[in-house]
Design an enzyme around this catalytic site. Sequence first.
Site, PDB file in Angstrom:
ATOM      1  N   GLU A   5       0.869  -1.173   0.000  1.00 24.98           N
ATOM      2  CA  GLU A   5       0.000   0.000   0.000  1.00 24.98           C
ATOM      3  C   GLU A   5       0.902   1.218   0.000  1.00 24.98           C
ATOM      4  OE1 GLU A   5      -3.164   2.180   2.895  1.00 24.98           O
ATOM      5  OE2 GLU A   5      -3.585   0.085   2.421  1.00 24.98           O
ATOM      6  N   CYS A  50      -2.463   8.563   3.910  1.00 25.65           N
ATOM      7  CA  CYS A  50      -2.357   8.138   2.508  1.00 25.65           C
ATOM      8  C   CYS A  50      -3.620   8.485   1.719  1.00 25.65           C
ATOM      9  CB  CYS A  50      -2.094   6.640   2.426  1.00 25.65           C
ATOM     10  SG  CYS A  50      -0.503   6.116   3.080  1.00 25.65           S
TER      11      CYS A  50
END
Length: 497
Positions: free
Chosen positions: A258, A292
């Site tokens: 990720e 994020c």
Amino acid sequence: METLQHYIGGRWAEPAGEDVVAVVNPATEETFAQFHVGGADDVDRAVAGAVAAQPGWAALTVARRVELIHAWADTIAAHAAELAELECREMGKPVGIGQSFIAGAVAGLKAAADQALTYPFTETVTGTDAGTADAGTGPAGGRTDIVRHPLGVTAVITPWNFPVVMVLGALGPLLAAGNTVVVKPSERSPVSTVRLFELAAATGLPPGVLSLVLGDARTGAALTEHEDVQLVHFTGSVGAGRAVGTATGRRLSRSVLELGGKDPVVVDAGVDPVATAQAVAFGAFINTGQICTSMERIYVHERIADEFVEALVAAAGTFAVGDGLDPATMLGPLVDDRQRDTVRRHVEDAVRKGATVRAGGTVPDRPGYFYPATVLTGVDDTMLVMTEETFGPVAPVTVVASFEEGLAHAASSRYGLAATVYTDDPDHIATAARLPVGVVWVNQWQGGGPERLYEPARDSGMGATGARAAYDAATRPAAVHIAATVPAAATAPAADR
């Protein structure tokens, strides 16, 4: 000053490396902890301990593993305020915000572990092939079981922005499936992770099931390249993620990555501009934009743009800047001077190319790595703030003539982590669902429950995660075919009797 240690095989151990890393409070610029960088020898010891512990851990019943994970989670919940304060001191997150995220992570850890109780570690395949007899391999019939085995030793490498949350988010399926785990936290925020392991040691997890190595990129490389590590779960930058993927691919092991994001927001004409602006402000500025999935590109319909921007500027003014230990603080510091320089450079580049600063935009004259909630208008795709990950409290707004134009802008990025749309039009919702991202949130940023699964797109990563996908990644399937009958003993020819 606290000196941090590894946790290997159920024991605390001094790192073997000589290089020392200082942990700095970003609100005061004062060093409050330090550690020696772990090297390949430290990684070898941690992995060896995990290898030794894994068969015993896998031999426990699923219910027992889940029970031990729950006991650890309950202990973490009882220490949430302490952990949030440590996070605040090491990376700046306000304590109240940190506590809420940790509470959510504890609930997520329990939910993820509980999924092991219903996950099909063994399932029978229907429709057994009837052609085996014709192929001369034996009688037709029987059954085929698919048995999913734990991989063995796995590694979790976490980023600095959510030290506790990211560890807990990865561990549930890995541990509940029967794997052992070696964790390497970011060198910028290891203190709260060390405390997590102290709590794990106190709640009965067997030695070697969880190990901790402290270090920098060199330590992470030694872990991802280790031949006994079967899966690396990495969260971090695109560049580092490519290195992890290369290392695991070279030795034919797995990785779940990720990576970065440049998440868009598309605001349709029919929504309440004030309420939506307040929601967008939260998504852009919470944790000082160091998420994020922060809202980093905002596309708003021209019919409501003026009201939306006015409300967004007003909302930015409510994010009080200060030390996260102060309950009044909504916007803590950035993690360090390097990250603040990135934010400042992106804003200055945008202004130089014609953007207008509507709120914030200047570094406060005070100690600490602070930057205010900032709103920019008149931005375009020539600017860094619209193309590169800013990871700071900046909300750049582009006015669009239609929802479709906003979606086109949203899709035009090398990143594909998540996207948020605000609309009351069912057709627009259906269209937005086709955005090339891992998660689409409609009218609620960060929505969804424990059954959610997704895979980042483009440069934002690879490997599906969440719900069953996380267990699929944490296990290896093997087919076991059981014939319908046992072969009969051969009969000798009559002449030989």
